[in-house]
Design a protein around this motif. Sequence first.
Motif, PDB file in Angstrom:
ATOM      1  N   LEU A 183       0.805  -1.220   0.000  1.00  0.00           N
ATOM      2  CA  LEU A 183       0.000   0.000   0.000  1.00  0.00           C
ATOM      3  C   LEU A 183       0.837   1.269   0.000  1.00  0.00           C
ATOM      4  N   ILE A 184       2.156   1.132   0.053  1.00  0.00           N
ATOM      5  CA  ILE A 184       3.060   2.288   0.099  1.00  0.00           C
ATOM      6  C   ILE A 184       3.692   2.450  -1.275  1.00  0.00           C
ATOM      7  N   ASP A 185       3.669   3.654  -1.805  1.00  0.00           N
ATOM      8  CA  ASP A 185       4.207   3.853  -3.154  1.00  0.00           C
ATOM      9  C   ASP A 185       5.732   3.692  -3.154  1.00  0.00           C
ATOM     10  N   ALA A 186       6.269   3.445  -4.330  1.00  0.00           N
ATOM     11  CA  ALA A 186       7.686   3.108  -4.472  1.00  0.00           C
ATOM     12  C   ALA A 186       8.594   4.212  -3.945  1.00  0.00           C
ATOM     13  N   GLU A 187       8.222   5.457  -4.175  1.00  0.00           N
ATOM     14  CA  GLU A 187       9.068   6.571  -3.738  1.00  0.00           C
ATOM     15  C   GLU A 187       9.158   6.629  -2.208  1.00  0.00           C
ATOM     16  N   ALA A 188       8.024   6.468  -1.548  1.00  0.00           N
ATOM     17  CA  ALA A 188       8.036   6.484  -0.086  1.00  0.00           C
ATOM     18  C   ALA A 188       8.797   5.280   0.459  1.00  0.00           C
ATOM     19  N   ARG A 189       8.618   4.132  -0.160  1.00  0.00           N
ATOM     20  CA  ARG A 189       9.341   2.939   0.297  1.00  0.00           C
ATOM     21  C   ARG A 189      10.842   3.141   0.194  1.00  0.00           C
ATOM     22  N   LYS A 190      11.274   3.717  -0.901  1.00  0.00           N
ATOM     23  CA  LYS A 190      12.701   3.967  -1.085  1.00  0.00           C
ATOM     24  C   LYS A 190      13.215   4.951  -0.036  1.00  0.00           C
ATOM     25  N   ARG A 191      12.411   5.944   0.301  1.00  0.00           N
ATOM     26  CA  ARG A 191      12.809   6.933   1.304  1.00  0.00           C
ATOM     27  C   ARG A 191      12.932   6.309   2.693  1.00  0.00           C
ATOM     28  N   LEU A 192      12.047   5.383   2.996  1.00  0.00           N
ATOM     29  CA  LEU A 192      12.001   4.769   4.323  1.00  0.00           C
ATOM     30  C   LEU A 192      13.062   3.691   4.518  1.00  0.00           C
ATOM     31  N   GLN A 193      13.508   3.087   3.411  1.00  0.00           N
ATOM     32  CA  GLN A 193      14.392   1.929   3.497  1.00  0.00           C
ATOM     33  C   GLN A 193      15.791   2.318   3.960  1.00  0.00           C
ATOM     34  N   ASP A 194      16.216   1.754   5.069  1.00  0.00           N
ATOM     35  CA  ASP A 194      17.570   1.916   5.602  1.00  0.00           C
ATOM     36  C   ASP A 194      17.953   3.374   5.851  1.00  0.00           C
ATOM     37  N   ARG A 195      16.967   4.235   6.059  1.00  0.00           N
ATOM     38  CA  ARG A 195      17.237   5.640   6.352  1.00  0.00           C
ATOM     39  C   ARG A 195      17.038   5.886   7.850  1.00  0.00           C
ATOM     40  N   LYS A 196      18.088   6.331   8.505  1.00  0.00           N
ATOM     41  CA  LYS A 196      18.010   6.613   9.932  1.00  0.00           C
ATOM     42  C   LYS A 196      17.221   7.892  10.181  1.00  0.00           C
ATOM     43  N   MET A 197      16.285   7.819  11.124  1.00  0.00           N
ATOM     44  CA  MET A 197      15.484   8.981  11.493  1.00  0.00           C
ATOM     45  C   MET A 197      15.516   9.177  12.999  1.00  0.00           C
ATOM     46  N   PRO A 198      15.452  10.425  13.450  1.00  0.00           N
ATOM     47  CA  PRO A 198      15.485  10.687  14.895  1.00  0.00           C
ATOM     48  C   PRO A 198      14.303  10.026  15.599  1.00  0.00           C
ATOM     49  N   CYS A 199      14.579   9.505  16.800  1.00  0.00           N
ATOM     50  CA  CYS A 199      13.531   8.848  17.570  1.00  0.00           C
ATOM     51  C   CYS A 199      13.749   9.127  19.051  1.00  0.00           C
ATOM     52  N   CYS A 200      12.690   9.519  19.729  1.00  0.00           N
ATOM     53  CA  CYS A 200      12.723   9.676  21.180  1.00  0.00           C
ATOM     54  C   CYS A 200      12.597   8.303  21.831  1.00  0.00           C
ATOM     55  N   VAL A 201      12.689   8.245  23.145  1.00  0.00           N
ATOM     56  CA  VAL A 201      12.609   6.968  23.848  1.00  0.00           C
ATOM     57  C   VAL A 201      11.565   7.058  24.944  1.00  0.00           C
ATOM     58  N   ASP A 202      11.093   5.894  25.394  1.00  0.00           N
ATOM     59  CA  ASP A 202      10.103   5.855  26.454  1.00  0.00           C
ATOM     60  C   ASP A 202      10.683   6.379  27.765  1.00  0.00           C
ATOM     61  N   VAL A 203       9.788   6.746  28.669  1.00  0.00           N
ATOM     62  CA  VAL A 203      10.167   7.390  29.923  1.00  0.00           C
ATOM     63  C   VAL A 203      11.197   6.573  30.693  1.00  0.00           C
ATOM     64  N   ALA A 204      11.048   5.269  30.731  1.00  0.00           N
ATOM     65  CA  ALA A 204      11.936   4.414  31.517  1.00  0.00           C
ATOM     66  C   ALA A 204      13.385   4.494  31.062  1.00  0.00           C
ATOM     67  N   PHE A 205      13.602   4.874  29.803  1.00  0.00           N
ATOM     68  CA  PHE A 205      14.951   4.865  29.240  1.00  0.00           C
ATOM     69  C   PHE A 205      15.541   6.270  29.121  1.00  0.00           C
ATOM     70  N   ARG A 206      14.961   7.236  29.787  1.00  0.00           N
ATOM     71  CA  ARG A 206      15.421   8.624  29.671  1.00  0.00           C
ATOM     72  C   ARG A 206      16.423   9.029  30.735  1.00  0.00           C
ATOM     73  N   GLY A 207      16.793   8.091  31.592  1.00  0.00           N
ATOM     74  CA  GLY A 207      17.822   8.371  32.591  1.00  0.00           C
ATOM     75  C   GLY A 207      17.448   9.458  33.574  1.00  0.00           C
ATOM     76  N   GLY A 208      16.152   9.611  33.836  1.00  0.00           N
ATOM     77  CA  GLY A 208      15.709  10.626  34.783  1.00  0.00           C
ATOM     78  C   GLY A 208      15.587  12.015  34.189  1.00  0.00           C
ATOM     79  N   VAL A 209      15.941  12.171  32.915  1.00  0.00           N
ATOM     80  CA  VAL A 209      15.815  13.471  32.242  1.00  0.00           C
ATOM     81  C   VAL A 209      14.390  13.581  31.705  1.00  0.00           C
ATOM     82  N   PRO A 210      13.659  14.650  32.025  1.00  0.00           N
ATOM     83  CA  PRO A 210      12.262  14.740  31.588  1.00  0.00           C
ATOM     84  C   PRO A 210      12.084  14.599  30.076  1.00  0.00           C
ATOM     85  N   ASP A 211      12.958  15.255  29.304  1.00  0.00           N
ATOM     86  CA  ASP A 211      12.838  15.183  27.849  1.00  0.00           C
ATOM     87  C   ASP A 211      14.222  15.304  27.221  1.00  0.00           C
ATOM     88  N   PRO A 212      14.919  14.179  27.045  1.00  0.00           N
ATOM     89  CA  PRO A 212      16.255  14.230  26.448  1.00  0.00           C
ATOM     90  C   PRO A 212      16.242  14.412  24.942  1.00  0.00           C
TER      91      PRO A 212
END
Length: 324
Positions: A183-212
């Motif tokens: 259901l995803i067009d070829a251009e979007a698939r190519k963009r998503l494939q093996d491309r690193k994107m920024p990601c936040c983490v769940d509260v438990a993994f933030r080391g006590g920092v409210p928003d790292p």
Amino acid sequence: MTVVDCTAFAGELRALTAQLPQVPRADIHAFLNSAGSAAADLPAALATALDSFNAEGNHDGYLLLRGLPVEDDEALPPTPTSTPAPEDRKLLTMEAMLGLVGRRLGLHTGYKELRSATVYHDVYPSPNAHHLSSETSETLLEFHTEMAYHHLQPNYVMLACSRADHERKAATQVASVRKALPLIDAEARKRLQDRKMPCCVDVAFRGGVPDPGAIAQVKPLYGNPDDPFLGYDRELLAPTDPDDVAAVAALSKALDEVTESVYLTPGDLLIVDNFRTTHARTPFTPRWDGRDRWLHRVYIRTERNGQLSGGERAGDVVAFSPRR
């Protein structure tokens, strides 16, 4: 195969449960070693279904074992209101099922920063729970690939049901990349494939920092472009490039279109392929009467995608390292 009716295996499974240590948390490694030995004697049809799913997965991205042995509701303790579980709590039947089935698939793993570094998690509603927590109930727990931001992300998330919500409204939703990809067009698939994107983490993994911030880098699609793995979190994936934002939106839309709802009832065990799916949970209303929804959760690592380096044991606890 997506659903395995285990009703006929109840006697054999109860016999295997009786062989296991009856206080699992007293020595979790010994308990899981025992479960590993017993898993070799699982009923043949069940063992074959598990081995096939472990080797190849399936189109839906999950395997549901239905009709496993479970205590009558009156015989169960009250639904927990705190975590972790007491170390001296006796083995529950669905915990035994998670031990046996999980050891057939791989290694149970605890995460140092999560649930006091325990391996078995009670999942139950909790008042004022954070909206990203599994303990939330009256709000939607949004689609997420479990710990997609974690270098040692588990291969499988396993959920076993001892007690359903009163109204049987809570659905575990699963969306498979194998169903969404066409259901995803070829251009979007190519963009998503093996491309690193920024990601936040769940509260438990933030080391006590409210928003790292976005301290991890996640590839939404990776591996074989024709049959990719999925790394997706609706709340935490945070692309900034406009083309990345558009591609992730196309992925989100496709996942929504292929979503399946699974209503867990006592005796159900859901195995979610955490490398090929994203999952969510719909809202429900707790009654706080000691009989609210009660699931048991474990995480399983396998040889795939660098989860194991050698020498690991079932029951080991690993520390957080973000994907880079």
